[in-house]
Design a protein around this motif. Structure first.
Motif, PDB file in Angstrom:
ATOM      1  N   SER A  12     -11.801   7.682   5.870  1.00  0.00           N
ATOM      2  CA  SER A  12     -10.765   6.644   5.980  1.00  0.00           C
ATOM      3  C   SER A  12      -9.514   7.126   6.702  1.00  0.00           C
ATOM      4  O   SER A  12      -8.995   8.208   6.442  1.00  0.00           O
ATOM      5  N   LEU A  13      -9.055   6.287   7.604  1.00  0.00           N
ATOM      6  CA  LEU A  13      -7.930   6.621   8.478  1.00  0.00           C
ATOM      7  C   LEU A  13      -6.649   6.862   7.676  1.00  0.00           C
ATOM      8  O   LEU A  13      -6.028   7.925   7.768  1.00  0.00           O
ATOM      9  N   TYR A  14      -6.255   5.886   6.889  1.00  0.00           N
ATOM     10  CA  TYR A  14      -4.971   6.014   6.174  1.00  0.00           C
ATOM     11  C   TYR A  14      -5.067   7.001   5.013  1.00  0.00           C
ATOM     12  O   TYR A  14      -4.062   7.588   4.621  1.00  0.00           O
ATOM     13  N   MET A  50      -9.407  -4.557  -2.205  1.00  0.00           N
ATOM     14  CA  MET A  50     -10.124  -3.291  -1.977  1.00  0.00           C
ATOM     15  C   MET A  50      -9.426  -2.585  -0.838  1.00  0.00           C
ATOM     16  O   MET A  50      -9.615  -2.953   0.329  1.00  0.00           O
ATOM     17  N   ILE A  51      -8.653  -1.593  -1.129  1.00  0.00           N
ATOM     18  CA  ILE A  51      -7.948  -0.891  -0.061  1.00  0.00           C
ATOM     19  C   ILE A  51      -7.667   0.545  -0.522  1.00  0.00           C
ATOM     20  O   ILE A  51      -7.458   0.782  -1.717  1.00  0.00           O
ATOM     21  N   ILE A  52      -7.722   1.449   0.408  1.00  0.00           N
ATOM     22  CA  ILE A  52      -7.357   2.838   0.142  1.00  0.00           C
ATOM     23  C   ILE A  52      -6.409   3.288   1.249  1.00  0.00           C
ATOM     24  O   ILE A  52      -6.424   2.686   2.332  1.00  0.00           O
ATOM     25  N   PRO A  53      -5.593   4.306   1.041  1.00  0.00           N
ATOM     26  CA  PRO A  53      -5.492   5.109  -0.178  1.00  0.00           C
ATOM     27  C   PRO A  53      -4.627   4.453  -1.244  1.00  0.00           C
ATOM     28  O   PRO A  53      -3.764   3.632  -0.946  1.00  0.00           O
ATOM     29  N   GLN A  64      -0.011   1.734  -3.520  1.00  0.00           N
ATOM     30  CA  GLN A  64      -0.791   1.578  -2.287  1.00  0.00           C
ATOM     31  C   GLN A  64       0.182   1.573  -1.127  1.00  0.00           C
ATOM     32  O   GLN A  64       1.339   1.199  -1.257  1.00  0.00           O
ATOM     33  N   ASP A  65      -0.321   1.964  -0.009  1.00  0.00           N
ATOM     34  CA  ASP A  65       0.347   2.025   1.273  1.00  0.00           C
ATOM     35  C   ASP A  65       0.930   3.416   1.474  1.00  0.00           C
ATOM     36  O   ASP A  65       1.694   3.936   0.659  1.00  0.00           O
ATOM     37  N   THR A  66       0.533   3.985   2.606  1.00  0.00           N
ATOM     38  CA  THR A  66       0.921   5.382   2.878  1.00  0.00           C
ATOM     39  C   THR A  66       2.435   5.554   2.952  1.00  0.00           C
ATOM     40  O   THR A  66       2.953   6.585   2.540  1.00  0.00           O
ATOM     41  N   ARG A 306      -5.152  -9.983   5.604  1.00  0.00           N
ATOM     42  CA  ARG A 306      -4.049  -9.242   6.214  1.00  0.00           C
ATOM     43  C   ARG A 306      -3.628  -9.810   7.549  1.00  0.00           C
ATOM     44  O   ARG A 306      -2.527  -9.579   7.995  1.00  0.00           O
ATOM     45  N   TYR A 327       2.008  -6.883   8.519  1.00  0.00           N
ATOM     46  CA  TYR A 327       2.358  -5.567   7.975  1.00  0.00           C
ATOM     47  C   TYR A 327       3.123  -4.723   8.996  1.00  0.00           C
ATOM     48  O   TYR A 327       3.998  -3.934   8.639  1.00  0.00           O
TER      49      TYR A 327
HETATM   50  N1  LIG Z   1      -0.986   0.001   5.566  1.00  0.00           N
HETATM   51  C1  LIG Z   1      -1.992   0.587   4.725  1.00  0.00           C
HETATM   52  C2  LIG Z   1      -3.345   0.501   5.387  1.00  0.00           C
HETATM   53  C3  LIG Z   1      -4.479   0.961   4.510  1.00  0.00           C
HETATM   54  C4  LIG Z   1      -5.854   0.590   5.072  1.00  0.00           C
HETATM   55  O1  LIG Z   1      -5.961  -0.247   5.982  1.00  0.00           O
HETATM   56  N2  LIG Z   1      -6.908   1.204   4.542  1.00  0.00           N
HETATM   57  C5  LIG Z   1      -8.257   0.923   4.970  1.00  0.00           C
HETATM   58  C6  LIG Z   1      -9.099   2.165   4.929  1.00  0.00           C
HETATM   59  S1  LIG Z   1      -8.570   3.355   6.107  1.00  0.00           S
HETATM   60  C7  LIG Z   1      -8.889  -0.051   4.009  1.00  0.00           C
HETATM   61  O2  LIG Z   1      -8.955   0.200   2.830  1.00  0.00           O
HETATM   62  N3  LIG Z   1      -9.346  -1.201   4.509  1.00  0.00           N
HETATM   63  C8  LIG Z   1     -10.029  -2.163   3.721  1.00  0.00           C
HETATM   64  C9  LIG Z   1      -9.559  -3.561   3.989  1.00  0.00           C
HETATM   65  O3  LIG Z   1      -8.560  -3.726   4.691  1.00  0.00           O
HETATM   66  O4  LIG Z   1     -10.168  -4.481   3.485  1.00  0.00           O
HETATM   67  C10 LIG Z   1      -1.589   2.028   4.415  1.00  0.00           C
HETATM   68  O5  LIG Z   1      -0.813   2.613   5.193  1.00  0.00           O
HETATM   69  O6  LIG Z   1      -2.006   2.543   3.359  1.00  0.00           O
END
Ligand SMILES: N[C@@H](CCC(=O)N[C@@H](CS)C(=O)NCC(=O)O)C(=O)O
Length: 388
Positions: A12-14, A50-53, A64-66, A306, A327
């Protein structure tokens, strides 16, 4: 504090951004994959999507959110230097670089991950299935991968990765690697001898996708050794700057922005500004027609939505369409707020630098409403005077 849990995933990118921050700041943490039962049972319902990290603190708070994660840790786990440089120009540029890293570099990241199946697929299947279907049989692993890959391939199109534009996306990334390499030949990080929020913005795409996935990893190693070394450095808990001899662990002195960084900033202006301007204009039109948007309303109507539409804009002499993500305003507003709190003379210096690099619009661009973060979600903020 201590005993943090990072809900994340190697691919995962973030997650890569948050993980690099934790490592560089030597903050102790354990990582749990999003395939962990706790993630599904506790974290997703609390965050609303559902979102990470997601970072869990020892007293059970979930963040949530980096950007929010790093801001919380800057307070809770202070170190000798902040990741936000004290110099006004460097601080403003840190925000530009964080915005470009997290949003602008998504394009090559998604292209080089999802358009090279022959080379990437065996790795990606293990990488996704390994954490999404822990202990699952072949069928469960395959299903988990297909689900994730289907969503992500769609997301790639949403950031402008379409067959007609692939050639130009590759040329643009090659240019980026050359400019970033040239800068890194003189300094170990974007703003000198310490990682800033800009470096953490960059590391997301440059680690998880572009240095780790098989195809782009070879490309980076073959054509941009300094960038590959920087990726290693960004994951090390020490300075890891031996090729720079005894490089001082501080930001460039006198709020300097060296020429190699100015060249990179000019590239960022060309690459990202037309898209941002088009997205802000789209958001403004949206706000002008949606009369049920009020302050505090969740952006897109629900936390999992989003994007609020698609916009087309000129990009490197062609036309590109991308999904509009409010965002991004959160990151843009941070830059503008950081500049607004400076005195007159410092603001003048920042504007002069931004103008020289073609970035001046970033200081003013705004739609008729801001976007805020509340309870780990994006919500519409107060009405403001638009500048488009
Ligand atoms: N702005 C968020 C972005 C987080 C994000 O987009 N995470 C991705 C994984 S790298 C995710 O969980 N995406 C799932 C989705 O958007 O449904 C951050 O900085 O934490």
């Amino acid at each position: 504090m201590g005993a943090y849990i990072l809900y994340a995933m190697p691919a995962s990118l973030y997650s890569g951004k948050a993980r690099s921050y934790l490592r560089k700041r030597r903050i102790d943490y354990i990582e749990r994959a999003n395939g962990h039962p706790e993630y599904r049972q506790q974290v997703v319902p609390a965050i609303g999507r559902m979102i990470i990290p997601v970072l869990e603190t020892s007293d059970g708070r979930l963040i949530q959110d980096t950007v929010s994660i790093m801001d919380l840790l800057e307070q809770a786990e202070p170190r000798e230097h902040s990741i936000y440089p004290p110099g006004p120009r460097q601080c403003a540029i840190g925000h530009v670089l964080e915005l470009f890293g997290g949003e602008g570099l998504l394009r090559p990241a998604m292209h080089y991950r999802w358009n090279f199946d022959e080379t990437n697929l065996p790795f990606l299947i293990d990488d996704f299935a390994g954490v999404l279907a822990v202990g699952g049989d072949e069928q469960a692993r395959r299903a988990a991968f297909e689900m994730a890959s289907g969503l992500m391939r769609k997301a790639a199109v949403g950031v402008g990765v379409t067959p007609e534009l692939i050639g130009e996306i590759e040329r643009s990334y090659a240019e980026f690697l050359e400019l970033f390499s040239a800068h890194l030949r003189h300094a170990p990080y974007l703003l000198g001898g310490l990682p800033s929020n800009g470096d953490f913005g960059f590391i997301g795409p440059l680690w998880a996708h572009l240095a780790r996935d098989p195809y782009p990893s070879i490309l980076m190693k073959r054509t941009a050794w300094p960038v590959y070394r920087w990726v290693e450095r960004m994951n090390a808990p020490v300075a890891d700057t031996s090729e720079y001899l005894d490089y001082p662990q501080r930001f460039f002195p006198d709020d300097e922005i060296p020429d190699t960084l100015r060249a990179l900033l000019r590239y960022i202006a060309d690459e990202q500004l037309p898209e941002l301007a088009a997205q802000v204009a789209f958001i403004d039109d949206y706000l002008a027609t949606e009369d049920d948007v009020v302050e505090g309303a969740i952006v897109g109507g629900k936390p999992s939505r989003r994007a609020i539409g698609t916009v087309t804009f000129p990009w490197r002499g062609r036309e590109m369409s991308t999904r509009v993500l409010p965002y991004r305003l959160v990151l843009l507003q941070r830059l503008q707020a950081a500049v607004a709190e400076r005195g007159h003379e410092q603001r003048r210096q920042i504007r002069a630098l931004f103008a020289e690099c073609g970035l001046e619009l970033l200081l003013d661009l705004r739609p008729r409403r801001s976007v805020c973060r509340q309870d780990n979600r994006e919500v519409w903020g107060a009405v403001q005077e638009p500048f488009l």
